[in-house]
Design a protein around this motif. Structure first.
Motif, mmCIF file in Angstrom:
data_model
loop_
_atom_site.group_PDB
_atom_site.id
_atom_site.type_symbol
_atom_site.label_atom_id
_atom_site.label_comp_id
_atom_site.label_asym_id
_atom_site.label_seq_id
_atom_site.Cartn_x
_atom_site.Cartn_y
_atom_site.Cartn_z
ATOM 1 N N HIS A 5 0.834 -1.203 0.000
ATOM 2 C CA HIS A 5 0.000 0.000 0.000
ATOM 3 C C HIS A 5 0.867 1.250 0.000
ATOM 4 C CE1 HIS A 5 -3.493 -2.512 0.797
ATOM 5 N NE2 HIS A 5 -2.800 -3.106 1.767
ATOM 6 N N SER A 6 0.363 2.284 -0.650
ATOM 7 C CA SER A 6 1.059 3.572 -0.634
ATOM 8 C C SER A 6 0.836 4.258 0.705
ATOM 9 C CB SER A 6 0.544 4.467 -1.771
ATOM 10 O OG SER A 6 0.793 3.860 -3.025
ATOM 11 N N CYS A 7 1.839 4.960 1.134
ATOM 12 C CA CYS A 7 1.749 5.670 2.423
ATOM 13 C C CYS A 7 0.892 6.917 2.268
ATOM 14 C CB CYS A 7 3.152 6.038 2.909
ATOM 15 S SG CYS A 7 3.158 6.863 4.507
ATOM 16 N N VAL A 8 -0.024 7.118 3.188
ATOM 17 C CA VAL A 8 -0.903 8.293 3.179
ATOM 18 C C VAL A 8 -0.417 9.257 4.244
ATOM 19 C CG1 VAL A 8 -3.247 9.141 3.448
ATOM 20 C CG2 VAL A 8 -2.844 6.903 2.387
ATOM 21 N N VAL A 9 -0.056 10.441 3.828
ATOM 22 C CA VAL A 9 0.438 11.472 4.742
ATOM 23 C C VAL A 9 -0.574 12.602 4.788
ATOM 24 C CG1 VAL A 9 2.316 13.073 5.277
ATOM 25 C CG2 VAL A 9 2.814 10.867 4.213
ATOM 26 N N ILE A 10 -0.981 12.950 5.978
ATOM 27 C CA ILE A 10 -1.966 14.028 6.175
ATOM 28 C C ILE A 10 -1.285 15.172 6.906
ATOM 29 C CG2 ILE A 10 -4.166 14.671 7.209
ATOM 30 C CD1 ILE A 10 -5.023 11.785 6.977
ATOM 31 N N LYS A 11 -1.384 16.372 6.351
ATOM 32 C CA LYS A 11 -0.819 17.562 6.966
ATOM 33 C C LYS A 11 -1.917 18.624 7.121
ATOM 34 C CE LYS A 11 3.899 17.087 5.190
ATOM 35 N NZ LYS A 11 4.989 17.771 4.414
ATOM 36 N N PRO A 12 -1.947 19.295 8.256
ATOM 37 C CA PRO A 12 -2.934 20.377 8.411
ATOM 38 C C PRO A 12 -2.578 21.563 7.525
ATOM 39 C CG PRO A 12 -1.442 20.340 10.286
ATOM 40 C CD PRO A 12 -1.113 19.121 9.459
#
Length: 337
Positions: A5-12
């Motif tokens: 799976h591809s890494c999901v990065v969440i930034k505000p």
């Protein structure tokens, strides 16, 4: 790291709000300054003002000259208010924080410790007042959530991009707002059969003016005379007589001082990223001007309401669109029967 799976990065998302910084003028309404203001007002020769025989504009100019030394007793300064700050941060609280920082920077730790305690108490009081205001409104909880969220607010980014300097943007905005006002016309609107002059008799006395001064809301803005509601409330016993005299002279001469017709226009954006045509003007008139309007309105309003027709529901106290709807529904059902 070995997963398919591809890494999901969440930034505000941090919104840039530097262009939304407001510069506000803050007055120091400490008790000592208010006492100095009242002392200078009481020392003025108000009998000379009463005996002055000039027209209403000259009389009001004399009134402004007599209160100007008292206004000089209230020091003022400017602070920057950022939208990214806490919603309970007021201009007065911001001024105290700036003074605390200035004392620390200069190494005056005795003054710094004093202001530190004062700022802490002011923050507690400001939070309580902010929460109390929200409790009194039906949409208070929703407004509180929006105020602490990262949702973008009104910005003047488009104006900064279109005009090279803030002065050019202000001039363009001023020209646009001035173009919205139509020139004066000599055509008068008719209002049916208007009674004689006795119909418009306005009763004014010192006690009524003093009561109106005591009921002013201190958080309202002042006009071009710099007489804030807080100062007028504090000096209600001193200024009630001169203001009553001004009101009486204005009504007897059927004239209003020219400066009472001059307003400070504040442009309020209607959309998030407004252009020149997306501002609505808010006019700040002098407080005495609005007091005179209220006196005249209270005198003639009951008599004007008596001239309204039975089917007039707008601009009538204790009447709304619901009454108009019920009247139409009753008329239609009677016709159907």
């Amino acid at each position: 790291g070995k997963a398919d799976h591809s890494c999901v990065v969440i930034k505000p998302v941090v919104m840039s709000r530097k262009s939304c910084v407001q510069i506000k003028k803050v007055y120091d309404y400490r008790d000592s300054n208010i006492s100095s203001f009242l002392r200078v007002l009481n020392s003025q020769p108000w009998q000379l003002f009463y005996r002055f025989n000039g027209d209403i504009d000259a009389k009001y100019d004399l009134f402004c000259e007599m209160i100007k030394p008292a206004l000089d007793c209230i020091p003022s300064s400017y602070v920057e208010i950022s939208p990214s700050g806490k919603p309970w941060i007021t201009p007065v609280l911001k001024l105290l924080i700036n003074r605390r920082y200035e004392a620390y920077r200069k190494g005056n730790f005795q003054k710094y410790n004093h202001l530190k305690i004062k700022v802490k108490r002011a923050i507690i009081a400001a939070k309580a007042a902010w929460a109390q205001r929200l409790k009194q409104k039906p949409h208070g909880i929703w407004k509180a959530l929006k105020s602490v969220s990262s949702k973008p607010v009104h910005t003047t980014k488009s104006l900064h991009e279109r005009f090279p300097t803030p002065i050019d943007a202000a001039d363009a905005l001023n020209n646009f707002l001035a173009s919205l006002f139509s020139p004066e016309t000599t055509n008068c609107l008719t209002f049916g059969n208007i009674p004689q002059e006795e119909f418009w008799d306005v009763k004014i006395d010192v006690q009524l003016t003093s009561e109106m001064l005591r009921k002013l809301k201190p958080n309202k803005s002042a006009g071009n005379d710099e007489l804030s509601p807080r100062l007028l409330r504090a000096a209600h016993d001193v200024l009630a007589g001169p203001l009553t005299h001004l009101f009486a002279c204005s009504i007897s001469a059927c004239q209003i001082p020219i400066k009472w017709k001059q307003a400070i226009v504040v442009p309020i954006p209607k959309v998030k990223n407004p252009t020149i045509g997306d501002f609505r003007p808010i006019s700040l008139l002098p407080i005495p001007s609005k007091m005179l309007e209220s006196l005249v309105l209270n005198a003639v309003k009951p008599k004007l309401l008596a001239l309204y027709g039975s089917n007039q529901y707008g601009f009538r106290p204790k009447s709304s669109t619901l009454d108009a709807h019920l009247a139409i529904h009753d008329f239609v059902t009677r016709e159907l029967d």
